[in-house]
Design an enzyme around this catalytic site. Structure first.
Site, PDB file in Angstrom:
ATOM      1  N   THR A 253       2.625  -0.415  -8.015  1.00 57.66           N
ATOM      2  CA  THR A 253       1.319  -0.631  -8.647  1.00 57.66           C
ATOM      3  C   THR A 253       0.399  -1.283  -7.614  1.00 57.66           C
ATOM      4  O   THR A 253       0.830  -2.113  -6.807  1.00 57.66           O
ATOM      5  CB  THR A 253       1.438  -1.522  -9.899  1.00 57.66           C
ATOM      6  OG1 THR A 253       1.978  -2.791  -9.527  1.00 57.66           O
ATOM      7  CG2 THR A 253       2.299  -0.869 -10.968  1.00 57.66           C
TER       8      THR A 253
ATOM      9  N   GLY B 139      -1.078   0.351  -5.143  1.00 61.61           N
ATOM     10  CA  GLY B 139      -0.553   0.871  -3.872  1.00 61.61           C
ATOM     11  C   GLY B 139      -1.612   1.455  -2.963  1.00 61.61           C
ATOM     12  O   GLY B 139      -1.289   2.124  -1.989  1.00 61.61           O
TER      13      GLY B 139
ATOM     14  N   ILE C 136      -0.887  -5.008   0.890  1.00 62.18           N
ATOM     15  CA  ILE C 136       0.574  -5.042   0.904  1.00 62.18           C
ATOM     16  C   ILE C 136       1.150  -3.798   0.216  1.00 62.18           C
ATOM     17  O   ILE C 136       2.146  -3.226   0.678  1.00 62.18           O
ATOM     18  CB  ILE C 136       1.060  -6.337   0.209  1.00 62.18           C
ATOM     19  CG1 ILE C 136       0.684  -7.560   1.065  1.00 62.18           C
ATOM     20  CG2 ILE C 136       2.564  -6.299  -0.054  1.00 62.18           C
ATOM     21  CD1 ILE C 136       0.848  -8.906   0.345  1.00 62.18           C
ATOM     22  N   GLY C 137       0.539  -3.371  -0.876  1.00 61.70           N
ATOM     23  CA  GLY C 137       1.038  -2.208  -1.610  1.00 61.70           C
ATOM     24  C   GLY C 137       0.970  -0.943  -0.767  1.00 61.70           C
ATOM     25  O   GLY C 137       1.923  -0.146  -0.736  1.00 61.70           O
TER      26      GLY C 137
ATOM     27  N   TYR D 163      -4.567 -18.637 -10.677  1.00 64.17           N
ATOM     28  CA  TYR D 163      -3.784 -17.664  -9.893  1.00 64.17           C
ATOM     29  C   TYR D 163      -2.368 -18.191  -9.675  1.00 64.17           C
ATOM     30  O   TYR D 163      -1.378 -17.468  -9.880  1.00 64.17           O
ATOM     31  CB  TYR D 163      -4.473 -17.423  -8.549  1.00 64.17           C
ATOM     32  CG  TYR D 163      -3.690 -16.558  -7.586  1.00 64.17           C
ATOM     33  CD1 TYR D 163      -3.742 -15.171  -7.655  1.00 64.17           C
ATOM     34  CD2 TYR D 163      -2.889 -17.133  -6.584  1.00 64.17           C
ATOM     35  CE1 TYR D 163      -3.020 -14.378  -6.771  1.00 64.17           C
ATOM     36  CE2 TYR D 163      -2.164 -16.346  -5.703  1.00 64.17           C
ATOM     37  CZ  TYR D 163      -2.234 -14.971  -5.792  1.00 64.17           C
ATOM     38  OH  TYR D 163      -1.514 -14.189  -4.911  1.00 64.17           O
TER      39      TYR D 163
HETATM   40  P1  NAD Z   1      -5.328  -6.109  -2.143  1.00 64.22           P
HETATM   41  O1  NAD Z   1      -6.564  -6.479  -2.878  1.00 64.22           O
HETATM   42  O2  NAD Z   1      -5.440  -5.462  -0.809  1.00 64.22           O
HETATM   43  O3  NAD Z   1      -4.390  -5.220  -3.075  1.00 64.22           O
HETATM   44  C1  NAD Z   1      -4.322  -5.436  -4.455  1.00 64.22           C
HETATM   45  C2  NAD Z   1      -3.980  -4.137  -5.100  1.00 64.22           C
HETATM   46  O4  NAD Z   1      -3.888  -4.344  -6.520  1.00 64.22           O
HETATM   47  C3  NAD Z   1      -5.048  -3.090  -4.873  1.00 64.22           C
HETATM   48  O5  NAD Z   1      -4.429  -1.837  -4.666  1.00 64.22           O
HETATM   49  C4  NAD Z   1      -5.812  -3.076  -6.201  1.00 64.22           C
HETATM   50  O6  NAD Z   1      -6.387  -1.812  -6.457  1.00 64.22           O
HETATM   51  C5  NAD Z   1      -4.683  -3.379  -7.160  1.00 64.22           C
HETATM   52  N1  NAD Z   1      -5.139  -3.880  -8.440  1.00 64.22           N
HETATM   53  C6  NAD Z   1      -5.835  -5.006  -8.707  1.00 64.22           C
HETATM   54  N2  NAD Z   1      -6.081  -5.087 -10.020  1.00 64.22           N
HETATM   55  C7  NAD Z   1      -5.518  -3.994 -10.594  1.00 64.22           C
HETATM   56  C8  NAD Z   1      -5.425  -3.500 -11.912  1.00 64.22           C
HETATM   57  N3  NAD Z   1      -5.989  -4.152 -12.939  1.00 64.22           N
HETATM   58  N4  NAD Z   1      -4.761  -2.334 -12.121  1.00 64.22           N
HETATM   59  C9  NAD Z   1      -4.197  -1.659 -11.101  1.00 64.22           C
HETATM   60  N5  NAD Z   1      -4.266  -2.077  -9.836  1.00 64.22           N
HETATM   61  C10 NAD Z   1      -4.924  -3.220  -9.585  1.00 64.22           C
HETATM   62  O7  NAD Z   1      -4.499  -7.465  -2.020  1.00 64.22           O
HETATM   63  P2  NAD Z   1      -3.020  -7.792  -1.488  1.00 64.22           P
HETATM   64  O8  NAD Z   1      -3.172  -9.040  -0.716  1.00 64.22           O
HETATM   65  O9  NAD Z   1      -2.371  -6.625  -0.866  1.00 64.22           O
HETATM   66  O10 NAD Z   1      -2.298  -8.186  -2.867  1.00 64.22           O
HETATM   67  C11 NAD Z   1      -1.173  -7.505  -3.384  1.00 64.22           C
HETATM   68  C12 NAD Z   1      -0.316  -8.494  -4.148  1.00 64.22           C
HETATM   69  O11 NAD Z   1       0.195  -9.467  -3.245  1.00 64.22           O
HETATM   70  C13 NAD Z   1      -1.044  -9.277  -5.246  1.00 64.22           C
HETATM   71  O12 NAD Z   1      -0.215  -9.389  -6.380  1.00 64.22           O
HETATM   72  C14 NAD Z   1      -1.234 -10.634  -4.595  1.00 64.22           C
HETATM   73  O13 NAD Z   1      -1.349 -11.656  -5.553  1.00 64.22           O
HETATM   74  C15 NAD Z   1       0.034 -10.739  -3.788  1.00 64.22           C
HETATM   75  N6  NAD Z   1      -0.012 -11.716  -2.712  1.00 64.22           N
HETATM   76  C16 NAD Z   1      -0.830 -11.531  -1.652  1.00 64.22           C
HETATM   77  C17 NAD Z   1      -0.833 -12.476  -0.638  1.00 64.22           C
HETATM   78  C18 NAD Z   1      -1.713 -12.328   0.562  1.00 64.22           C
HETATM   79  O14 NAD Z   1      -1.854 -13.294   1.328  1.00 64.22           O
HETATM   80  N7  NAD Z   1      -2.311 -11.193   0.802  1.00 64.22           N
HETATM   81  C19 NAD Z   1      -0.016 -13.603  -0.717  1.00 64.22           C
HETATM   82  C20 NAD Z   1       0.809 -13.751  -1.812  1.00 64.22           C
HETATM   83  C21 NAD Z   1       0.814 -12.795  -2.809  1.00 64.22           C
END
Ligand code: NAD
Length: 249
Positions: free
Chosen positions: A12, A14, A18-19, A150
């Site tokens: 999800t 993706g 990270i996805g 968060y």
């Molecule tokens: P990002 O914004 O690049 O990716 C987030 C993804 O989630 C995107 O593909 C977005 O389209 C999707 N998304 C958001 N809301 C959505 C919804 N309602 N329905 C479907 N898709 C949805 O950010 P990221 O940093 O890659 O974050 C990915 C995950 O990693 C998140 O859960 C975030 O909390 C977690 N995370 C990130 C970090 C970091 O430092 N980047 C650290 C810890 C945890």
């Protein structure tokens, strides 16, 4: 032999960060991957970047009808699902005193409700031995100014991994959480900070990380591949920190 040969995986969120990095590594390891996100344009770009063995399904994790449609598609096309990376999520800054109901509902609806129903609605498709990886965060165990909602969602995600390990025990389905540290992604531009503020935050964090730098999405993806694959066949219920040591000291 690749690590995820013939596996069907769902990621999800993706289409970014990270996805997206994980989707690329899953496909390189032999998996067929379904990615979700809310915007078709970004999904189309991600499909092109991943290149092969990927299907994008426009789907909002916080919308249960969207999830039903997603799993109906996977059921019809594949009949089963071996790996779930429940990754979609994000958050905005809001200090205690300025937290609105809308901020609370939005964050919990995506990070907690969406993640819960992603996994629950997938259950009929999961065979024995499936692997579920939940994206938590070092925020599950650390405090950050103005980021309490968060962080609370991520503590809930970590708890889900612990509890669902027991609920899925009879089916030998493993559930683990992964907790990235500071990993700059497009998500950082959605937190509610200017570009300069994001850069200042990243620089200030780097000096507090034992490895002296922030991480990359690829470094998180490698750890997700480990948890998704049989390399981690006896790893269950853990929170795997991939944070350069930040939350370990
Ligand atoms: P990002 O914004 O690049 O990716 C987030 C993804 O989630 C995107 O593909 C977005 O389209 C999707 N998304 C958001 N809301 C959505 C919804 N309602 N329905 C479907 N898709 C949805 O950010 P990221 O940093 O890659 O974050 C990915 C995950 O990693 C998140 O859960 C975030 O909390 C977690 N995370 C990130 C970090 C970091 O430092 N980047 C650290 C810890 C945890």
């Amino acid at each position: 032999m690749k690590k995820l040969e013939r596996k069907v995986a769902l990621i999800t969120g993706g289409n970014s960060g990270i996805g997206l990095a994980t989707a690329k590594q899953f496909v390189a390891e032999g998996a067929y991957v379904y990615i979700t996100g809310r915007r078709q344009v970004e999904l189309d770009a991600a499909v092109e970047a991943i290149g092969k063995n990927v299907t994008a399904v426009q789907s909002d994790v916080s919308n249960l009808a969207d999830l039903d449609r997603l799993f109906a598609t996977i059921k019809q096309e594949q009949g089963h699902l071996d790996i779930i990376f429940a990754n979609a999520g994000g958050g905005q800054i809001a200090p205690l005193g300025a937290i609105t109901e809308e901020h609370f509902d939005k964050t919990f609806n995506i990070n907690v409700k969406g993640l819960l129903f992603t996994v629950q609605k997938a259950l009929p498709l999961l065979p024995e031995g499936a692997s579920i990886v939940l994206n938590a965060s070092t925020a599950s165990v650390k405090g950050t100014p103005a980021f309490s909602v968060y962080s609370a969602t991520k503590a809930a995600v970590r708890s889900f991994a612990r509890n669902w390990t027991l609920d899925l025990k009879e089916r030998k389905i493993r559930v683990n959480a992964i907790s990235p540290g500071v990993v700059p992604t497009p998500g950082y531009n959605l937190i509610g900070l200017s570009d300069e503020q994001v850069q200042a935050f990243v620089d200030s964090q780097a000096s507090t990380i034992p490895l002296g730098r922030v991480g990359t999405p690829d470094e998180i993806a490698k750890a997700v591949v480990f948890l998704a694959s049989d390399d981690s066949s006896f790893v269950n219920g853990i929170e795997l920190f991939v944070d350069g040591g930040m939350a370990q000291i």
